[in-house]
Design an enzyme around this catalytic site. Structure first.
Site, PDB file in Angstrom:
ATOM      1  N   LYS A 117       9.032  -0.399   3.182  1.00 58.87           N
ATOM      2  CA  LYS A 117       7.775   0.334   3.426  1.00 58.87           C
ATOM      3  C   LYS A 117       7.760   0.746   4.903  1.00 58.87           C
ATOM      4  O   LYS A 117       7.303  -0.003   5.768  1.00 58.87           O
ATOM      5  CB  LYS A 117       6.593  -0.557   3.057  1.00 58.87           C
TER       6      LYS A 117
HETATM    7  N1  PPE Z   1       4.601   3.541  -3.835  1.00 60.31           N
HETATM    8  C1  PPE Z   1       4.230   4.016  -2.620  1.00 60.31           C
HETATM    9  C2  PPE Z   1       4.904   5.213  -2.081  1.00 60.31           C
HETATM   10  C3  PPE Z   1       3.213   3.368  -1.914  1.00 60.31           C
HETATM   11  O1  PPE Z   1       2.861   3.837  -0.726  1.00 60.31           O
HETATM   12  C4  PPE Z   1       2.573   2.250  -2.483  1.00 60.31           C
HETATM   13  C5  PPE Z   1       1.471   1.536  -1.757  1.00 60.31           C
HETATM   14  C6  PPE Z   1       2.996   1.789  -3.747  1.00 60.31           C
HETATM   15  C7  PPE Z   1       4.025   2.469  -4.386  1.00 60.31           C
HETATM   16  C8  PPE Z   1       2.402   0.560  -4.404  1.00 60.31           C
HETATM   17  O2  PPE Z   1       2.818  -0.609  -3.774  1.00 60.31           O
HETATM   18  P1  PPE Z   1       1.918  -1.932  -3.767  1.00 60.31           P
HETATM   19  O3  PPE Z   1       0.758  -1.671  -2.860  1.00 60.31           O
HETATM   20  O4  PPE Z   1       2.824  -2.986  -3.267  1.00 60.31           O
HETATM   21  O5  PPE Z   1       1.474  -2.164  -5.164  1.00 60.31           O
HETATM   22  N2  PPE Z   1       0.738   2.329  -0.856  1.00 60.31           N
HETATM   23  C9  PPE Z   1      -0.059   1.709   0.154  1.00 60.31           C
HETATM   24  C10 PPE Z   1      -0.504   2.673   1.229  1.00 60.31           C
HETATM   25  C11 PPE Z   1      -1.474   3.722   0.824  1.00 60.31           C
HETATM   26  C12 PPE Z   1      -1.950   4.518   2.026  1.00 60.31           C
HETATM   27  O6  PPE Z   1      -2.372   5.679   1.820  1.00 60.31           O
HETATM   28  O7  PPE Z   1      -1.936   4.010   3.148  1.00 60.31           O
HETATM   29  C13 PPE Z   1      -1.186   0.880  -0.442  1.00 60.31           C
HETATM   30  O8  PPE Z   1      -1.571   1.081  -1.590  1.00 60.31           O
HETATM   31  O9  PPE Z   1      -1.669   0.001   0.266  1.00 60.31           O
END
Ligand code: PPE
Length: 306
Positions: A158
């Site tokens: 990330k």
């Molecule tokens: N894919 C991406 C590209 C992504 O950014 C997130 C989280 C996920 C999947 C889901 O991952 P998880 O949170 O571990 O279930 N995106 C984060 C950031 C959003 C933002 O705009 O800032 C979040 O949901 O916290």
């Protein structure tokens, strides 16, 4: 959404007031995207505020940092304690927590290796990520932008820099009047949303793209897969084509910010009957109970702030 605010931000070992939580414009991360981060939610439960899957998020933060050779000058335990401290200091009942590890001020130039690694932990109150779509369902488009291939960028990490790709897709969605964009991977299979993982339901079986489809391997994705399996559903990781998405009975996003958000339309094509589907609703409700501490089976996923 307006500009969020809180009283305190944790920076490199101490709580700093909102006004003083600043960095210099010569910060490496600002120029080259050299930062890694997490998004974590803290929910209200009967026993006060509880942070959802804190350990898994901090593990991923350290993993992301390691790919870019960032040595975090704190232990995982210290970062976890700092997250709790930020929630407490700001007296939040529910909030979103954002740990950020970044290359600070040092040498300029692409080589990050000699630039100091800094850590900040912020928290703010953040409602439904896709607004009313959480209730009525999201109308999305397939972006013309493609997720970087696994040998282009480590999408399992990330990393702030990766989000320029997400931003282009999101801009495209907003300009086309859609709630969100879904990106395909380099092979043309469904990857994920700009900030969410995606699932489809077909004939009561739940499918989601595999890790090699250039996804961020979401912690919410993992939670929902486990909850769904415990409810008796078959959940499969499999390549999903664009047509399979159009043809799904149901579709939904998962993410820390997005939680479980139904998808009701893709490229103007209705998914199922164009309403949030029954399995999506069931998983949304089950997830809600888990994060709010109402399902004792998953109580181990919560870190109580008190
Ligand atoms: N894919 C991406 C590209 C992504 O950014 C997130 C989280 C996920 C999947 C889901 O991952 P998880 O949170 O571990 O279930 N995106 C984060 C950031 C959003 C933002 O705009 O800032 C979040 O949901 O916290």
């Amino acid at each position: 959404m307006g500009a969020p605010r809180s009283k305190w931000i944790w920076m490199d070992g101490e709580l700093v007031s909102w006004e003083n939580a600043k960095v210099h414009v010569m910060t490496h991360a600002l120029h080259y995207g050299s930062a890694v981060f997490e998004g974590i939610r803290c929910y209200k439960t009967d026993e006060g505020a509880a942070i959802f899957r804190l350990k898994e998020h901090i593990d991923r933060l350290f993993f992301s940092a390691s790919i870019y050779r960032m040595k975090i000058p704190f232990t995982k335990e210290e970062i976890m304690r700092a997250c709790i401290e930020v929630v407490k200091a700001n007296e939040f009942e529910e909030c979103y927590i954002r740990p950020l590890v970044y290359r600070g001020y040092g040498e300029m130039g692409v080589n990050p290796l000699n630039v100091p690694v800094k850590v900040a932990i912020m928290a703010w109150e953040w409602g439904a990520y896709l607004g009313k779509a959480q209730e009525v369902g999201a109308r999305v488009i397939i972006s013309t932008w493609v997720r970087p291939a696994p040998n282009m960028l480590p999408m399992m990490a990330k990393v702030s820099g990766h989000y320029t790709n997400s931003q282009l897709a999101k801009i495209e969605a907003v300009e086309k009047g859609a709630d969100e964009a879904i990106l395909l991977d380099h092979r043309g299979y469904i990857s994920e949303g700009s900030g969410e993982n995606i699932f489809i339901v077909k004939d009561e079986v739940i499918y989601t793209p595999p890790t090699y489809a250039s996804i961020l391997v979401g912690i919410t994705r993992d939670s929902v897969m486990r909850i769904a399996r415990d409810l008796g559903y078959t959940v499969m990781e499999k390549d999903i084509t664009r047509t399979e998405l159009y043809n799904a009975d149901e579709a939904f996003f998962t993410g820390t910010a997005a939680e479980v958000t139904p998808i009701v339309e893709v490229d103007g094509i209705k998914i199922g009957d164009g309403m949030p589907g029954p399995i999506t609703r069931k998983l949304q409700k089950a997830f809600w109970e888990v994060v709010h501490g109402k399902n004792k089976k998953y109580i181990g996923w919560l870190t109580f702030v008190r």
